[in-house]
Write a protein that holds these residues in place. Structure first.
Motif, mmCIF file in Angstrom:
data_model
loop_
_atom_site.group_PDB
_atom_site.id
_atom_site.type_symbol
_atom_site.label_atom_id
_atom_site.label_comp_id
_atom_site.label_asym_id
_atom_site.label_seq_id
_atom_site.Cartn_x
_atom_site.Cartn_y
_atom_site.Cartn_z
ATOM 1 N N CYS A 64 1.004 -1.334 0.002
ATOM 2 C CA CYS A 64 -0.033 -0.020 0.117
ATOM 3 C C CYS A 64 0.738 1.294 0.053
ATOM 4 O O CYS A 64 1.870 1.453 0.762
ATOM 5 C CB CYS A 64 -0.893 0.077 1.347
ATOM 6 N N ASP A 65 0.565 2.215 -0.470
ATOM 7 C CA ASP A 65 1.250 3.507 -0.825
ATOM 8 C C ASP A 65 1.640 4.292 0.606
ATOM 9 O O ASP A 65 2.390 4.796 0.623
ATOM 10 C CB ASP A 65 0.567 4.480 -1.607
ATOM 11 N N CYS A 73 -5.337 0.470 2.272
ATOM 12 C CA CYS A 73 -6.320 1.528 2.029
ATOM 13 C C CYS A 73 -7.181 1.194 0.955
ATOM 14 O O CYS A 73 -8.404 1.608 0.974
ATOM 15 C CB CYS A 73 -5.533 2.928 1.572
#
Ligand code: ZN
Length: 550
Positions: A64-65, A73
């Motif tokens: 995830c970023d 997210c």
């Protein structure tokens, strides 16, 4: 848009959403928070318990970023590419179809290069135990020196088939089967999301039949909905699964608990006449009592194996049994189910199993230390009352629900006449119950005979089936036991108050004729065919009966 199965459509996209595996998700999330990410995981558990789903969640959490993060997210590009299955750095291999060394070599080559778009390269190997031995050896080498950017997740239904050398390098997680209550909750969520009204009992049934597999539960739900108009009801589920209803099982359970033999006969007859698969019913009864035993064993404790409502119902029934007898009852039904596999007398087996379990349940309730009765009447569930009491006229009859027979009009002293034949026919089951309580062989002999009339103060019984010849012959060999000789007379006396009634035996005409014409029955001696046959005399001896001339 192409059709997407419920399982894929409702695959959990967050750890929070993943039900029933909290022991795993909590550990994984903590590890991610603490930056303790392993290079290899082994997810084991039966099918449909969420192994692949969890593997993808882990891939997202790592990539995830805003990660590595304990909850993905699902909005960023990496998260979405993994959800879509388009992330080039997440490689899924189904070892059931790609089990060779070349497939593993491809992974070994791939793993050397850093990820193209994501933080980690994640290799998910499904059904990992199916890799060939060569492939497993090759894979072990990869595991021994994994690059820092690589994470391997092996999923397997059979962890014992994974070599210990590989297992010891993995962090292992055992996935649990879903509980009925959890699966029920998930099904309810899906049904509501799809705008379907569903009865709780229907969802319970699906959950129970899924046997712990979330995937099976959702695909069962999908299948049932194909049969359903509007509201999803238990009947829809029963119709699709071909199972017997819970109501019938609870009803039979109550009959066994209360010792209601007449009711048990009636229920067996109903089940047979409604075309139910009686072997399936026997199996369901064994399962049902297993659930009752489970409910009894976990009494007073929380359990997530069943929905609260169903568990309450089970416990209510469990309270009617001694725990120690439930195991025996399960055995009786399992044995009967096995017997039914090779028998065409399924109804008889069902009746015998019900009566046997009734006697098991009652024996414990009334006689803590069961012993063989010295007189046959002593074993009767409804012992004959002392005659003095029977002569006392009562102002108003007292209801005695435990012993329906005792509400019979007591026989008046000196009254030797049988009631009208209609009455005899209506109460014949009661006679059979008494016979059964005295002698099982005599019961087996009598159970398929039909009373067809009263002649000169004798009851005329018609036997309809040649298959009884074997039973009758066996019975004849055991006739030395004096107690058996007058069994039917004793039973008739108990029900109708008339002692020493003669019984006449007939073979049904149709069977008689067709038997003569059937070659395959030639070896089976028909005891009724020849009046001089010794077998027949033995039988008549048992019944104290005589041949009807007509
Ligand atoms: Zn994300």
């Amino acid at each position: 848009m192409s059709y997407v199965s419920f399982y894929r459509k409702y695959r959990s996209q967050t750890f929070e959403d993943l039900m029933g595996q909290e022991h795993i998700t909590r550990t994984l999330q903590n590890a991610i928070r603490q930056g303790k990410i392993a290079h290899a995981y082994l997810f084991s558990g039966t099918r449909g318990t969420g192994k692949t789903t969890t593997a993808r969640l882990l891939a997202k959490a790592l990539n995830c970023d805003s990660g590595p993060i304990s909850e993905p997210c699902n909005q960023c590009v990496p998260c979405r590419s993994i959800t879509d299955g388009t992330a080039v750095d997440v490689v899924e291999l189904d070892a059931a179809s790609h089990r060779g060394i070349d497939d593993v070599k491809e992974i070994r080559n791939n793993v050397q290069f850093p990820p193209m778009a994501l933080r980690y390269k994640v290799f998910i190997i499904d059904e990992a135990h199916q890799l060939s031995s060569d492939a497993k050896d090759a894979f072990l080498k990869t595991l021994e020196e994994p690059p820092a950017h690589a994470v391997f997740i092996l999923a397997t239904t059979e962890p014992h088939k994974i070599p210990i050398t590989i297992r010891s390098r993995c962090q292992q997680f055992d996935f649990r089967r879903g509980s009925v209550a959890d699966i029920h909750a998930r099904l309810k969520f899906v049904a509501e999301s799809e705008g379907i009204e569903a009865d709780d009992e229907a969802l319970d049934l699906i959950a129970m039949n899924a046997e712990g597999s979330w995937r099976d539960a959702l695909s069962l739900l999908e299948q049932v909905l194909a049969y359903t108009d509007g509201r999803l009801t238990p009947a829809d589920v029963y119709a699709m699964l071909g199972t017997v209803t819970q109501d019938l099982l609870f009803r039979l359970g109550d009959l066994v608990a209360s010792g209601d033999e007449a009711g048990a006969f009636e229920a067996a007859r109903e089940a047979a006449e409604s075309g139910k698969d009686l072997r399936q019913l026997l199996r369901s009864l064994a399962d049902h009592f297993r659930n009752v035993l489970f409910a009894a064993a976990t009494s007073g404790r929380e359990t997530r194996s069943f929905s609260a409502e169903f568990l309450a119902r089970l416990r209510e029934q469990a309270a009617k049994f001694k725990k120690s007898r439930l195991l025996r009852i399960i055995e009786v039904f399992s044995q009967a189910e096995q017997g039914a596999r090779s028998s065409d007398q399924q109804k008889l087996l069902l009746e015998l199993a019900l009566l046997k379990t009734i006697s098991v349940a009652q024996a414990e309730a009334t006689q803590p230390k069961p012993s063989r009765p010295t007189t046959p009447a002593a074993k009767s569930p409804i012992p004959a009352k002392p005659s003095t009491q029977e002569h006392v006229p009562e102002a108003k009859p007292k209801p005695k629900p435990a012993a329906p027979e005792s509400t019979e009009k007591p026989p008046v002293s000196g009254e030797q006449k049988l009631p009208k034949f209609d009455t005899i026919r209506q109460k014949w089951n009661l006679v059979l119950q008494h016979v059964r309580s005295i002698s099982l062989p005599a019961y087996a002999l009598l159970v398929e005979a039909t009373p067809i009339g009263v002649k000169d103060g004798s009851i005329v019984l018609q036997f309809k089936h040649l298959g009884q010849a074997n039973l009758i012959r066996d019975e004849a060999q055991k006739r030395k036991e004096p107690t058996k000789k007058k069994v039917p007379q004793m039973a008739i006396e108990q029900v109708f108050g008339v002692p020493n009634v003669d019984i006449m035996c007939e073979l049904g005409k149709q069977e008689h004729e067709s038997a003569a014409g059937r070659a395959d029955d030639a070896e089976l001696p028909n005891p009724f065919e020849a009046a001089g046959d010794e077998t027949l005399r033995d039988v008549l001896d048992i019944f104290n009966g005589k041949i009807v001339d007509d």
